[in-house]
Design an enzyme around this catalytic site. Structure first.
Site: not given
Ligand code: PAF
Length: 254
Positions: A34-35, A38, A188
């Site tokens: 998660l970043h 999100h 990614r």
């Protein structure tokens, strides 16, 4: 206190109990890692619903390349901490066997828009995405589900599937969250080398600069990207490129 559930039946029962209490339920499906993108979906879901469920499941059926599936980051403990800090009520983190008791014998298949762009470069990708999203919706039965505009084609296909199957889940489109240098946030991005990371924001800059898709393809190739596609759709310009092993996608209003 946030619940973490791995069995589909238990998640279904938990969400049904919330609905019986009269709570509205927002849902953020993720593959983890998660970043801030999100987290912005979770925050919006919290603003618009009484309770929020997040799923964390690296869905094997949407990968045509086993190496890509293997490489996908899985920082599960950090993801749970991020969901809890963001205020999620439930994390559903099933195993593949839990979601695919049929071994993927049955699947959702869309015959037109899933076959172009991402679908042309990743055969079967959207069958896997649509199948897992439908299964997750069936378990969680959310009033609203939140998807980022970065994955534009996915967002369109999930919206079309919800309409086609008469689902009572509203699909909420959320703007792409970007790093300070313009790079669209993606799990990614963590896989980029420092040199690739420095080049990556050029993708967003070229798309925002406008021009024909052919001119953008040339500019991206000249900058050092391997270009899968740059195409206009829905009043937007959509692109996918590769930097080494890492595939990046982005889109902006055209
Ligand atoms: O966008 C993603 O992270 C995935 O495609 C999704 C929607 C969680 C389905 O696996």
């Amino acid at each position: 206190m946030m619940e973490v559930i791995s069995e589909a039946a238990a998640a279904r029962a938990h969400c049904a109990a919330l609905r019986r209490e009269g709570a509205t339920l927002g849902f953020v499906p993720t593959m983890g890692a998660l970043h801030a993108g999100h987290l912005s979906l979770i925050e919006r879901a919290l603003r618009e619903n009484d309770r929020v469920a997040v799923s964390i499941f690296v869905n094997p059926t949407q990968y045509d390349d086993p190496a890509d599936l293997e490489r996908y980051p899985r920082p599960f403990a950090a993801d749970l901490a991020a969901c809890e800090a963001a205020g999620a009520d439930l994390v559903f983190a099933p195993s593949p066997g839990e979601l695919y008791p049929d071994g993927y014998r049955f699947r959702v298949s869309e015959g037109e828009r899933s076959r172009e762009l991402e679908g042309a470069h990743r055969p079967g990708h959207f069958d896997g995405v649509l199948t897992v999203v439908l299964k997750l919706f069936t378990i969680i039965r959310p009033q609203r589900a939140y998807f980022g505009e970065k994955d534009w084609q996915q967002l369109r296909l999930v919206s079309d599937m919800a309409a086609a199957f008469l689902l009572d889940t509203e699909i909420v489109a959320c703007p792409t969250v970007r790093e300070a240098d313009g790079l669209a946030m993606s799990s990614r991005n963590a896989l980029l080398s420092p040199v690739e990371r420095a080049l990556a924001p050029t993708l967003a800059r070229v798309l925002a600069g406008g021009g024909s898709p052919a001119a953008m393809r040339s500019a991206l190739a000249a900058a050092g990207f391997s270009v899968d596609y740059v195409e206009h759709r829905d009043g937007r310009v959509l692109a996918a490129v590769r930097l080494g092993n890492v595939r990046l996608i982005d889109n902006v209003e055209a």
